[in-house]
Design an enzyme around this catalytic site. Structure first.
Site, PDB file in Angstrom:
ATOM      1  N   ASP A 123       0.530   1.011  -6.584  1.00  0.00           N
ATOM      2  CA  ASP A 123       0.838   0.596  -5.215  1.00  0.00           C
ATOM      3  C   ASP A 123       0.717  -0.925  -5.192  1.00  0.00           C
ATOM      4  O   ASP A 123      -0.390  -1.464  -5.252  1.00  0.00           O
ATOM      5  CB  ASP A 123      -0.127   1.226  -4.211  1.00  0.00           C
ATOM      6  CG  ASP A 123       0.341   1.048  -2.771  1.00  0.00           C
ATOM      7  OD1 ASP A 123       1.173   0.162  -2.535  1.00  0.00           O
ATOM      8  OD2 ASP A 123      -0.131   1.786  -1.895  1.00  0.00           O
ATOM      9  N   THR A 135       0.478  -2.558   3.529  1.00  0.00           N
ATOM     10  CA  THR A 135       1.599  -3.466   3.816  1.00  0.00           C
ATOM     11  C   THR A 135       1.604  -3.913   5.276  1.00  0.00           C
ATOM     12  O   THR A 135       1.878  -5.081   5.575  1.00  0.00           O
ATOM     13  CB  THR A 135       2.939  -2.791   3.470  1.00  0.00           C
ATOM     14  OG1 THR A 135       2.959  -2.477   2.078  1.00  0.00           O
ATOM     15  CG2 THR A 135       4.109  -3.704   3.789  1.00  0.00           C
ATOM     16  N   ILE A 154       1.238  -3.251  -2.901  1.00  0.00           N
ATOM     17  CA  ILE A 154       0.473  -3.732  -1.747  1.00  0.00           C
ATOM     18  C   ILE A 154       0.066  -2.503  -0.939  1.00  0.00           C
ATOM     19  O   ILE A 154       0.885  -1.938  -0.213  1.00  0.00           O
ATOM     20  CB  ILE A 154       1.280  -4.697  -0.860  1.00  0.00           C
ATOM     21  CG1 ILE A 154       1.685  -5.948  -1.636  1.00  0.00           C
ATOM     22  CG2 ILE A 154       0.463  -5.093   0.371  1.00  0.00           C
ATOM     23  CD1 ILE A 154       2.470  -6.959  -0.808  1.00  0.00           C
ATOM     24  N   ASP A 155      -1.163  -2.082  -1.097  1.00  0.00           N
ATOM     25  CA  ASP A 155      -1.659  -0.991  -0.270  1.00  0.00           C
ATOM     26  C   ASP A 155      -2.238  -1.629   0.991  1.00  0.00           C
ATOM     27  O   ASP A 155      -3.229  -2.352   0.938  1.00  0.00           O
ATOM     28  CB  ASP A 155      -2.732  -0.180  -1.003  1.00  0.00           C
ATOM     29  CG  ASP A 155      -3.114   1.053  -0.207  1.00  0.00           C
ATOM     30  OD1 ASP A 155      -2.199   1.739   0.274  1.00  0.00           O
ATOM     31  OD2 ASP A 155      -4.320   1.316  -0.048  1.00  0.00           O
ATOM     32  N   ASP A 163      -1.339   5.636  -3.248  1.00  0.00           N
ATOM     33  CA  ASP A 163      -2.408   5.115  -2.390  1.00  0.00           C
ATOM     34  C   ASP A 163      -3.790   5.458  -2.932  1.00  0.00           C
ATOM     35  O   ASP A 163      -4.749   4.725  -2.708  1.00  0.00           O
ATOM     36  CB  ASP A 163      -2.298   5.699  -0.973  1.00  0.00           C
ATOM     37  CG  ASP A 163      -1.019   5.323  -0.261  1.00  0.00           C
ATOM     38  OD1 ASP A 163      -0.665   4.129  -0.284  1.00  0.00           O
ATOM     39  OD2 ASP A 163      -0.376   6.208   0.324  1.00  0.00           O
ATOM     40  N   GLU A 185       5.333   2.868  -5.938  1.00  0.00           N
ATOM     41  CA  GLU A 185       5.733   3.146  -4.560  1.00  0.00           C
ATOM     42  C   GLU A 185       7.167   2.711  -4.286  1.00  0.00           C
ATOM     43  O   GLU A 185       7.979   3.479  -3.754  1.00  0.00           O
ATOM     44  CB  GLU A 185       4.791   2.457  -3.570  1.00  0.00           C
ATOM     45  CG  GLU A 185       5.227   2.674  -2.131  1.00  0.00           C
ATOM     46  CD  GLU A 185       4.307   2.051  -1.107  1.00  0.00           C
ATOM     47  OE1 GLU A 185       4.486   2.347   0.085  1.00  0.00           O
ATOM     48  OE2 GLU A 185       3.398   1.282  -1.493  1.00  0.00           O
TER      49      GLU A 185
END
Length: 281
Positions: A90, A95, A92-93, A220, A70
């Site tokens: 990802d 955020t 930190i899916d 994601d 990402e």
């Protein structure tokens, strides 16, 4: 026949757990926030730190593998899925959840070869839940097998969705129109964890019957899509037909019947594809 990618999956689980420790530590410290495409499209230094942690660790062990991350894409790298072994990350899916300490934050790692998903790992850091799936071998949470809900009546279902980061009035109108349509089927309720990866794992766990969203990205859903499939669920485009992870549109459901019923209520639109060539200025 030996499983060629088991060592890669084992590494993904280990590095996801290590990344989760970084996320938890950061929650106790200052969470410096920046923005990307809009004032509600957030990124933190922790996102960037976690992505680099994962990529560097994988490069050391699998130096020929490719990456779609990402934050790397946000920095200008191409979102190009080839036949080569590719990690889709990802860091930190969720955020926005992380920034507000809302307790659904996930590290998501999908692995593709020949454009086919081989494994998916989603670590819900604050819940300490490790969701995993290997193609053809089922889906699990902390080692326990997962199975989607057997509910076939949409009126007795919970549906998950999100509102995305676009604040374009036309897109927002369609998002809320779709939400109204789904609510008025009627369904038991609509929920959203604030993380596409976690929402997909909720489908795989049987907690919700379906999840749909327009505006997500391939990172994601790359891992969660296999977890849903291996738990017995189905993936579909919001207009029906096969799901395309680069299209930024997804329906994940416990059954084809539920997915097709959801599709009937969605007012679709098409965000720019993740693999679209960059626009010339």
């Amino acid at each position: 026949m030996a499983d060629l990618w088991q060592s890669a999956m084992d590494h993904a689980v280990a590095i996801a757990r290590k990344a989760g420790e970084v996320v938890r530590e950061a929650l106790r410290d200052d969470r410096k926030v920046m923005t990307k495409s809009s004032s509600v499209d957030l990124v933190t230094l922790t996102d960037q730190r976690v992505e680099q942690l994962i990529i560097q660790s994988v490069k050391e062990k699998f130096p020929t593998h490719r990456f779609i991350g990402e934050e790397s894409v946000a920095a200008g790298e191409a979102c190009d899925l080839t036949d080569s072994p590719t990690w889709i990350i990802d860091p930190i899916d969720g955020t926005t959840n992380f920034v507000h300490a809302f307790p659904f934050v996930a590290v998501s790692i999908g692995f593709f070869v020949n454009k086919q998903s081989e494994f998916g790992v989603v670590y819900s850091c604050l819940e300490d839940k490790m969701f995993t799936a290997r193609r053809g071998k089922g889906a699990f949470c902390n080692g326990e097998p997962l199975s989607v809900s057997d509910q076939e009546d949409i009126r007795q279902s919970i549906i998950a969705t999100e509102f995305g980061s676009s604040r374009d009035p036309e897109a927002v109108d369609k998002i809320f129109s779709s939400l109204r349509n789904v609510l008025c089927i009627p369904v038991h309720g609509v929920r959203g964890a604030g993380s596409a990866a976690v929402n997909m794992c909720l489908v795989a766990s049987g907690c919700v019957e379906a999840y749909y969203e327009i505006g997500i990205h391939v990172w994601d859903v790359a891992a969660g899509s296999l977890i849903v499939s291996e738990a017995g669920g189905v993936l579909m485009d919001v207009e029906g037909g096969a799901a395309d992870l680069m299209s930024r549109r997804i329906v994940a459901a416990n059954s084809r019947a539920i997915a097709e019923r959801i599709v009937k209520e969605i007012e679709s639109f098409s965000p720019p594809r993740d693999d679209a060539p960059p626009t010339k200025v």
